[in-house]
Each structure stands twice: as structure tokens, then as C-alpha cells.
Write a protein that holds these residues in place. Structure first.
Motif, PDB file in Angstrom:
ATOM      1  N   THR A  47       0.836  -1.201   0.000  1.00  0.00           N
ATOM      2  CA  THR A  47       0.000   0.000   0.000  1.00  0.00           C
ATOM      3  C   THR A  47       0.875   1.256   0.000  1.00  0.00           C
ATOM      4  O   THR A  47       0.609   2.207  -0.738  1.00  0.00           O
ATOM      5  N   LYS A  48       1.950   1.258   0.773  1.00  0.00           N
ATOM      6  CA  LYS A  48       2.885   2.394   0.788  1.00  0.00           C
ATOM      7  C   LYS A  48       3.563   2.552  -0.579  1.00  0.00           C
ATOM      8  O   LYS A  48       3.772   3.657  -1.058  1.00  0.00           O
ATOM      9  N   TYR A  49       3.909   1.429  -1.200  1.00  0.00           N
ATOM     10  CA  TYR A  49       4.497   1.455  -2.542  1.00  0.00           C
ATOM     11  C   TYR A  49       3.554   2.158  -3.520  1.00  0.00           C
ATOM     12  O   TYR A  49       3.963   3.014  -4.295  1.00  0.00           O
ATOM     13  N   PHE A  50       2.265   1.800  -3.470  1.00  0.00           N
ATOM     14  CA  PHE A  50       1.280   2.419  -4.348  1.00  0.00           C
ATOM     15  C   PHE A  50       1.094   3.898  -4.007  1.00  0.00           C
ATOM     16  O   PHE A  50       0.941   4.725  -4.907  1.00  0.00           O
ATOM     17  N   GLU A  51       1.099   4.240  -2.734  1.00  0.00           N
ATOM     18  CA  GLU A  51       0.995   5.653  -2.330  1.00  0.00           C
ATOM     19  C   GLU A  51       2.120   6.464  -2.960  1.00  0.00           C
ATOM     20  O   GLU A  51       1.884   7.542  -3.511  1.00  0.00           O
ATOM     21  N   ASN A  52       3.348   5.946  -2.883  1.00  0.00           N
ATOM     22  CA  ASN A  52       4.499   6.635  -3.472  1.00  0.00           C
ATOM     23  C   ASN A  52       4.370   6.727  -4.988  1.00  0.00           C
ATOM     24  O   ASN A  52       4.702   7.752  -5.585  1.00  0.00           O
ATOM     25  N   MET A  53       3.919   5.642  -5.615  1.00  0.00           N
ATOM     26  CA  MET A  53       3.772   5.641  -7.066  1.00  0.00           C
ATOM     27  C   MET A  53       2.789   6.724  -7.497  1.00  0.00           C
ATOM     28  O   MET A  53       3.090   7.532  -8.377  1.00  0.00           O
ATOM     29  N   TYR A  54       1.621   6.763  -6.855  1.00  0.00           N
ATOM     30  CA  TYR A  54       0.612   7.753  -7.232  1.00  0.00           C
ATOM     31  C   TYR A  54       1.059   9.176  -6.909  1.00  0.00           C
ATOM     32  O   TYR A  54       0.689  10.118  -7.609  1.00  0.00           O
ATOM     33  N   ALA A  55       1.869   9.345  -5.888  1.00  0.00           N
ATOM     34  CA  ALA A  55       2.363  10.681  -5.527  1.00  0.00           C
ATOM     35  C   ALA A  55       3.358  11.201  -6.561  1.00  0.00           C
ATOM     36  O   ALA A  55       3.532  12.412  -6.704  1.00  0.00           O
ATOM     37  N   ASN A  56       3.998  10.310  -7.302  1.00  0.00           N
ATOM     38  CA  ASN A  56       5.051  10.710  -8.227  1.00  0.00           C
ATOM     39  C   ASN A  56       4.645  10.727  -9.695  1.00  0.00           C
ATOM     40  O   ASN A  56       5.457  11.073 -10.544  1.00  0.00           O
ATOM     41  N   VAL A  57       3.422  10.358 -10.009  1.00  0.00           N
ATOM     42  CA  VAL A  57       2.974  10.398 -11.400  1.00  0.00           C
ATOM     43  C   VAL A  57       1.797  11.357 -11.545  1.00  0.00           C
ATOM     44  O   VAL A  57       1.027  11.548 -10.613  1.00  0.00           O
ATOM     45  N   SER A  58       1.705  11.951 -12.727  1.00  0.00           N
ATOM     46  CA  SER A  58       0.571  12.836 -13.015  1.00  0.00           C
ATOM     47  C   SER A  58      -0.652  12.016 -13.418  1.00  0.00           C
ATOM     48  O   SER A  58      -1.778  12.388 -13.134  1.00  0.00           O
ATOM     49  N   SER A  59      -0.392  10.898 -14.117  1.00  0.00           N
ATOM     50  CA  SER A  59      -1.472   9.993 -14.521  1.00  0.00           C
ATOM     51  C   SER A  59      -0.868   8.609 -14.722  1.00  0.00           C
ATOM     52  O   SER A  59       0.317   8.475 -15.014  1.00  0.00           O
ATOM     53  N   ILE A  60      -1.709   7.594 -14.558  1.00  0.00           N
ATOM     54  CA  ILE A  60      -1.272   6.222 -14.813  1.00  0.00           C
ATOM     55  C   ILE A  60      -2.505   5.370 -15.112  1.00  0.00           C
ATOM     56  O   ILE A  60      -3.560   5.544 -14.497  1.00  0.00           O
ATOM     57  N   SER A  61      -2.360   4.486 -16.102  1.00  0.00           N
ATOM     58  CA  SER A  61      -3.441   3.554 -16.423  1.00  0.00           C
ATOM     59  C   SER A  61      -2.841   2.297 -17.038  1.00  0.00           C
ATOM     60  O   SER A  61      -1.724   2.315 -17.570  1.00  0.00           O
ATOM     61  N   PHE A  62      -3.596   1.216 -16.942  1.00  0.00           N
ATOM     62  CA  PHE A  62      -3.176  -0.069 -17.502  1.00  0.00           C
ATOM     63  C   PHE A  62      -4.216  -0.523 -18.517  1.00  0.00           C
ATOM     64  O   PHE A  62      -5.405  -0.524 -18.237  1.00  0.00           O
ATOM     65  N   ASP A  63      -3.740  -0.896 -19.685  1.00  0.00           N
ATOM     66  CA  ASP A  63      -4.597  -1.445 -20.726  1.00  0.00           C
ATOM     67  C   ASP A  63      -4.254  -2.926 -20.841  1.00  0.00           C
ATOM     68  O   ASP A  63      -3.178  -3.278 -21.337  1.00  0.00           O
ATOM     69  N   ILE A  64      -5.138  -3.786 -20.342  1.00  0.00           N
ATOM     70  CA  ILE A  64      -4.902  -5.227 -20.359  1.00  0.00           C
ATOM     71  C   ILE A  64      -5.153  -5.738 -21.776  1.00  0.00           C
ATOM     72  O   ILE A  64      -6.253  -5.627 -22.313  1.00  0.00           O
ATOM     73  N   LYS A  65      -4.109  -6.294 -22.392  1.00  0.00           N
ATOM     74  CA  LYS A  65      -4.196  -6.783 -23.766  1.00  0.00           C
ATOM     75  C   LYS A  65      -4.678  -8.231 -23.827  1.00  0.00           C
ATOM     76  O   LYS A  65      -5.444  -8.600 -24.696  1.00  0.00           O
TER      77      LYS A  65
END
Length: 141
Positions: A47-65
């Protein structure tokens, strides 16, 4: 098993910095998460890893192929699109990757991501990116 993987993808598509509590619905308390840059043990650390990730990106999304299931494992092939204030002039970066998920019941106990760190990071750092692109060009000519 297929439904657990579909549920996992649905949760990932909803994730944001505002609802990280959703992680507990798809990850086991003792989850191990590994990618080329990090190794995290336990739901609290994840959860802390995700908190840091979201704090450092302006946007993020995953497109499952693609996705498939084998016994208690799920496999996802995806494109991650993100933008970061210090990478690639703030423009969107797309990185292809895949995930191997091991389930215990309906929750993931082991999550391993595979992707090209150069495509994610090194090629997008000012100056260093130019050096890497020059080296790649010379290696292929």
C-alpha cells in the motif's frame, strides 16, 4: 479462478490515490510483490508502494491486452501509460509488460511484474536518455 483474475483487473482499473483501501480486496495480507525496481513484502508495504507511485505520477493507467489462467496462477499482458513531471518532458510514456499472479483462494499472494526498465525510466531521463538512444543506435548499425 477466471473470476478472481477478472476481479483483480476490475480493481486495478478503479485504483487511484483516493481508494488504495481496495488493495486489501485483491491482495493477501502477506503478499510478495516484485518488479524490476522493487521487492515489497506484506499488504501494508505494498500500500505504501502504491501511495508513493501515485504521488510521483501525473497519470497512470493499464490497458490489459490479454489474460489467461493456469491452475492457481493468472497471467496478464498489458500496456502501462503514465506521465511524470520529470520524465519525457511530462509527455505520456507507454511501457509494455506482463504480470504473473499466484492466487490463494480469491487473493493474490505473489505478484511478479516484468517490463523493460529502460523503456520505463532510463530512456526518459533528460541527458541520460539521449546517451542511451545514441548507444542503441550505434549497436544496431
Amino acid at each position: 479462478m477466471e473470476q478472481h483474475l477478472i476481479n483483480f483487473v476490475d480493481i486495478y482499473n478503479k485504483l487511484s490515490d483516493k481508494n488504495l483501501n481496495l488493495l486489501k480486496s485483491i491482495y493477501d495480507e502477506n503478499v510478495i510483490f516484485v518488479d524490476p525496481l522493487h521487492e515489497v513484502e506484506g499488504l501494508e508495504a505494498l500500500t505504501k508502494y502504491f501511495e508513493n507511485m501515485y504521488a510521483n505520477v501525473s497519470s497512470i493507467s493499464f490497458d490489459i491486452k490479454e489474460h489467461f489462467v493456469l491452475d492457481n496462477m493468472g497471467f496478464l499482458y498489458w500496456d502501462m501509460k503514465f506521465s511524470h513531471s520529470r520524465l519525457n518532458g511530462k509527455k505520456v510514456i507507454t511501457v509494455a509488460g506482463h504480470s504473473k499472479l499466484t492466487f490463494k483462494g480469491s487473493k493474490v499472494v505473489n505478484h511478479r511484474d516484468y517490463f523493460d526498465v529502460g523503456a520505463l525510466l532510463y530512456r526518459n531521463i533528460p541527458l541520460l536518455g539521449q546517451v542511451i538512444k545514441t548507444i542503441e543506435k550505434r549497436a544496431t548499425s
